[in-house]
Design a protein around this motif. Structure first.
Motif, PDB file in Angstrom:
ATOM      1  N   ARG A  15       0.628  -1.229  -0.105  1.00 44.44           N
ATOM      2  CA  ARG A  15       0.014  -0.052  -0.109  1.00 44.44           C
ATOM      3  C   ARG A  15       1.101   1.341   0.002  1.00 44.44           C
ATOM      4  NH1 ARG A  15      -0.735   4.539   2.466  1.00 44.44           N
ATOM      5  NH2 ARG A  15      -0.647   3.658   4.532  1.00 44.44           N
ATOM      6  N   ASP A  16       1.478   1.553   1.107  1.00 48.20           N
ATOM      7  CA  ASP A  16       2.395   2.714   1.195  1.00 48.20           C
ATOM      8  C   ASP A  16       3.536   2.623   0.222  1.00 48.20           C
ATOM      9  OD1 ASP A  16       3.495   5.311   2.035  1.00 48.20           O
ATOM     10  OD2 ASP A  16       2.526   4.835   3.937  1.00 48.20           O
ATOM     11  N   LEU A  75      -7.097  -0.049   3.131  1.00 45.78           N
ATOM     12  CA  LEU A  75      -7.036   1.441   3.718  1.00 45.78           C
ATOM     13  C   LEU A  75      -8.166   1.843   3.304  1.00 45.78           C
ATOM     14  CD1 LEU A  75      -5.292   3.481   5.305  1.00 45.78           C
ATOM     15  CD2 LEU A  75      -4.515   4.127   3.127  1.00 45.78           C
ATOM     16  N   HIS A  99      -8.862  -0.553   7.818  1.00 45.33           N
ATOM     17  CA  HIS A  99      -7.798   0.542   8.382  1.00 45.33           C
ATOM     18  C   HIS A  99      -8.465   2.083   7.663  1.00 45.33           C
ATOM     19  CE1 HIS A  99      -3.610   2.585   8.183  1.00 45.33           C
ATOM     20  NE2 HIS A  99      -4.397   2.958   8.967  1.00 45.33           N
ATOM     21  N   PHE A 101      -8.592   6.255   8.192  1.00 41.17           N
ATOM     22  CA  PHE A 101      -7.630   7.219   8.878  1.00 41.17           C
ATOM     23  C   PHE A 101      -8.381   8.630   8.475  1.00 41.17           C
ATOM     24  CE2 PHE A 101      -5.728   9.012   5.096  1.00 41.17           C
ATOM     25  CZ  PHE A 101      -6.136   8.224   4.240  1.00 41.17           C
ATOM     26  N   SER A 141      -5.951   5.601  12.061  1.00 40.90           N
ATOM     27  CA  SER A 141      -4.965   6.293  11.766  1.00 40.90           C
ATOM     28  C   SER A 141      -5.131   7.710  12.032  1.00 40.90           C
ATOM     29  CB  SER A 141      -4.007   5.996  10.655  1.00 40.90           C
ATOM     30  OG  SER A 141      -3.541   4.880  10.898  1.00 40.90           O
ATOM     31  N   GLU A 143      -3.855  10.802  11.042  1.00 39.58           N
ATOM     32  CA  GLU A 143      -2.856  11.196   9.918  1.00 39.58           C
ATOM     33  C   GLU A 143      -2.275  12.283  10.359  1.00 39.58           C
ATOM     34  OE1 GLU A 143      -4.184  12.011   6.183  1.00 39.58           O
ATOM     35  OE2 GLU A 143      -2.216  11.943   5.147  1.00 39.58           O
ATOM     36  N   ASN A 169      -3.271   3.737  15.416  1.00 39.52           N
ATOM     37  CA  ASN A 169      -2.088   4.163  14.762  1.00 39.52           C
ATOM     38  C   ASN A 169      -1.778   5.603  14.768  1.00 39.52           C
ATOM     39  OD1 ASN A 169       0.284   3.814  13.191  1.00 39.52           O
ATOM     40  ND2 ASN A 169      -0.736   4.159  11.152  1.00 39.52           N
ATOM     41  N   PRO A 171       0.769   7.939  12.993  1.00 43.71           N
ATOM     42  CA  PRO A 171       1.578   8.033  12.077  1.00 43.71           C
ATOM     43  C   PRO A 171       2.527   9.308  12.183  1.00 43.71           C
ATOM     44  CG  PRO A 171      -0.655   7.984  11.229  1.00 43.71           C
ATOM     45  CD  PRO A 171      -0.551   8.082  12.705  1.00 43.71           C
ATOM     46  N   THR A 173       3.574  11.153   9.691  1.00 49.10           N
ATOM     47  CA  THR A 173       3.365  11.014   8.221  1.00 49.10           C
ATOM     48  C   THR A 173       4.029  11.717   7.278  1.00 49.10           C
ATOM     49  OG1 THR A 173       1.077  10.938   8.625  1.00 49.10           O
ATOM     50  CG2 THR A 173       1.296  11.680   6.577  1.00 49.10           C
ATOM     51  N   HIS A 204       3.713   4.253  12.736  1.00 44.10           N
ATOM     52  CA  HIS A 204       3.928   4.418  11.222  1.00 44.10           C
ATOM     53  C   HIS A 204       5.009   5.549  10.747  1.00 44.10           C
ATOM     54  CE1 HIS A 204       1.884   4.113   6.813  1.00 44.10           C
ATOM     55  NE2 HIS A 204       2.556   5.178   6.986  1.00 44.10           N
ATOM     56  N   HIS A 206       7.492   7.961   8.630  1.00 43.34           N
ATOM     57  CA  HIS A 206       7.965   7.848   7.468  1.00 43.34           C
ATOM     58  C   HIS A 206       9.784   8.562   7.448  1.00 43.34           C
ATOM     59  CE1 HIS A 206       5.187   7.225   4.433  1.00 43.34           C
ATOM     60  NE2 HIS A 206       4.409   7.365   5.320  1.00 43.34           N
TER      61      HIS A 206
HETATM   62  O1  KIV Z   1       1.781   8.247   6.430  1.00 41.71           O
HETATM   63  C1  KIV Z   1       0.611   8.066   6.728  1.00 41.71           C
HETATM   64  O2  KIV Z   1       0.083   8.781   7.494  1.00 41.71           O
HETATM   65  C2  KIV Z   1      -0.295   7.049   6.280  1.00 41.71           C
HETATM   66  C3  KIV Z   1      -1.395   6.853   6.941  1.00 41.71           C
HETATM   67  C4  KIV Z   1      -2.513   6.427   5.813  1.00 41.71           C
HETATM   68  C5  KIV Z   1      -1.542   5.640   7.846  1.00 41.71           C
HETATM   69  O3  KIV Z   1       0.268   6.369   5.373  1.00 41.71           O
END
Ligand code: KIV
Ligand code: ZN
Length: 520
Positions: A15-16, A75, A99, A101, A141, A143, A169, A171, A173, A204, A206
């Motif tokens: 997905r991501d 998602l 899931h 968000f 989530s 976000e 969750n 995140p 992001t 989650h 990045h």
């Molecule tokens: O980075 C993010 O916030 C996401 C959410 C959809 C979980 O990928």
């Protein structure tokens, strides 16, 4: 260990990770990766975003039907049509998860959603309730939680749990937090959200500032029990926390983290290679855990240490991630101990090894070529250098000129029994010119019958091996020459023949005047 000490691994490569690829993956490609994720024993596979395209819906649905073991998750934004599509796509799975968000930071609320805090809380409640009516396992989530006001984030988490989310969750992001700041966010949620014990807190992260893995494992130390990650760290922009890094940190430093996860780490390398291939996304050689250099030792000091005890420079075994062996790069920095060890592992017996003579030849080749591969070593052992062969004629100098619009010419200087003779010749190409110049020095006719060139090692500076077959009045001879320069390799092969002929000429009288036949 109890479930409290167990960290769930949620994989979002499909997905991501997929979001960051130039082209979407086909259903077949997604299934291949999902199968490997199941082999790896991830707890959750986020298979896609069903509302985003009909193709993604089918991918999630197919994975839900075919992949056994992990929870299959889809998602959905916090809106009805997304949640209904996600529920339908994940339904065939024995253990489906929705899931959903919503952006919760001021920037997301004001600029993207144009909603107040109260409106957002209502959306969270409605989305989670709807999802729970369709599926027993719901994850919410927040976000951009990393940039969300702390008080509001606590309210969002409390609301999601209250309406039935069993995982919430947090995140980061945009990869904005740092380990200390993220630890404080998780601590706050653990201490201030009254119903926090009724859900798993997930993270989650990045990698915009290169902190995705650090932030994730710090959150684990502070009570997060689900980490969201991707194979090779692929994902939006700079990517997500890399599964292989998170998992190996938790394994290698169990002493510090005191938690387990269910991943079969011996499947990591296979997963990494599959994702590289299917997604056409190579990983850098020095990538932690799965890069091609991650288990390679180059310096002589390190190689010597590893040969004595691996633990001197290895904190985990290559086998633990599914690699057969570590790699010792043979370079000019490698010691004779290492060269001996490699030759023995290639099958040479101790009695055949004369390191005093061989090691300087190895160093000379390594200086010229950089990395010396196994086949270079074998070539060096098996094809003696020209100096060793040149019992009658020794090639001391070779200069060629060639190219477009230039007549190929060669000049050679050859030593023979105390005298040195130099000749030049032109030919059809520089190799032809070289053999003609050698013919002029030695003075006996040789007819070249066959010429074969092979690259016998890897890399730009690969060694070439030239094999030739030539006929003279004494018979048919073969010659071999090896060099990083193909003209030099050709000259060496030709000189090999010249010396065999000379030897034959010298010894023929002793053989009763009969003309000896050279072995092919
Ligand atoms: O980075 C993010 O916030 C996401 C959410 C959809 C979980 O990928
Ligand atoms: Zn993300």
């Amino acid at each position: 260990m109890t479930m409290k000490d167990h960290v769930l691994i949620f994989d979002t490569t499909l997905r991501d990770g997929e979001q960051a690829l130039p082209a979407s993956l086909s259903v077949g490609q997604k299934i291949r990766i999902a199968r490997q994720l199941a082999q790896l024993k991830v707890d959750v596979i986020e298979a896609g975003f069903p509302i985003s395209s009909p193709g993604d819906f089918v991918s999630v649905e197919t994975i839900a039907k075919e992949i056994k073991g992990p929870i299959i998750c889809g998602l959905a934004r916090a809106v009805e049509k997304d949640i209904l599509a996600c529920a339908a796509a994940t339904k065939p799975a024995p253990r489906p998860r929705i899931h959903t968000f919503l952006g919760t930071s001021t920037i997301h609320r004001e600029k993207k959603l144009r909603r107040t805090q109260e409106e957002c809380l209502a959306m969270v409640a409605a989305a989670v309730k709807l999802a729970r009516s369709k599926c027993p396992d719901v994850q919410f989530s927040a976000e951009d939680a990393g940039r969300t006001e702390r008080d509001f984030l606590c309210k969002v988490v409390e609301t999601a749990i209250k309406h039935g989310a069993s995982t919430v969750n947090i995140p980061d992001t945009v990869g904005y937090t740092t380990p200390e700041i993220f630890a404080a966010i998780i601590d706050d949620l653990m201490n201030r959200v009254p119903n926090v014990d009724q859900a798993v807190i997930a993270v989650h992260c990045h990698n915009d500032l290169g902190l995705a893995t650090s932030n994730s494992i710090t959150a684990v130390k502070h009570g997060a029990r689900q980490v969201e990650c991707t194979i090779n760290g692929i994902g939006e922009r700079a990517g997500n926390a890399a599964l292989e890094e998170v998992v190996m940190i938790l394994n290698v430093r169990r002493d510090h983290f005191g938690v387990t996860c269910g991943i079969d780490t011996t499947e990591i390398m296979r997963a990494s290679k599959l994702v590289r291939e299917v997604c056409s996304m190579p990983v850098q050689p020095n990538k932690a855990v799965v890069g091609s250099n991650a288990f390679a030792h180059s310096s002589g000091i390190h190689q010597d240490g590893v040969l004595k005890a691996r633990s001197t420079y290895e904190i985990m075994t290559p086998q633990s991630i599914g690699l057969l062996e570590n790699k010792m790069n043979l370079t000019s920095r490698s010691g004779s101990h290492m060269v001996r060890n490699r030759l023995q592992s290639l099958g040479y017996a101790e009695k055949d090894l004369d390191l005093e003579t061989f090691y300087p030849k190895f160093k000379a080749l390594a200086d010229k070529k950089g990395t010396v591969y196994d086949d270079d070593l074998v070539a060096l052992m098996e094809a003696p250098t020209l100096e060793d062969i040149g019992d009658t004629y020794k090639l001391e100098y070779l200069n060629v000129t060639g190219g477009m619009g230039v007549i190929p010419t060669a000049t050679v200087r050859i030593a023979c029994e105390g005298k040195v003779k130099q000749e030049a010749a032109s030919g059809d190409g520089v190799v032809d010119a070289t053999t003609k110049a050698i013919d002029r020095v030695v003075g006996f006719p040789i007819e070249l019958k066959d010429y074969h060139l092979d690259a016998i090692s890897e890399g730009r500076e690969a060694q070439g091996r030239v094999k030739i077959v030539a006929v003279a009045s004494e018979g048919t001879f073969t010659g071999v020459g090896t060099s990083t320069d193909i003209v030099e390799a050709s000259a060496k092969a030709y000189m090999d023949v010249v010396n065999k002929i000379a030897r034959m000429r010298k010894y023929a009288p002793k053989l009763g005047g009969k003309r000896a036949r050279a072995p092919l």
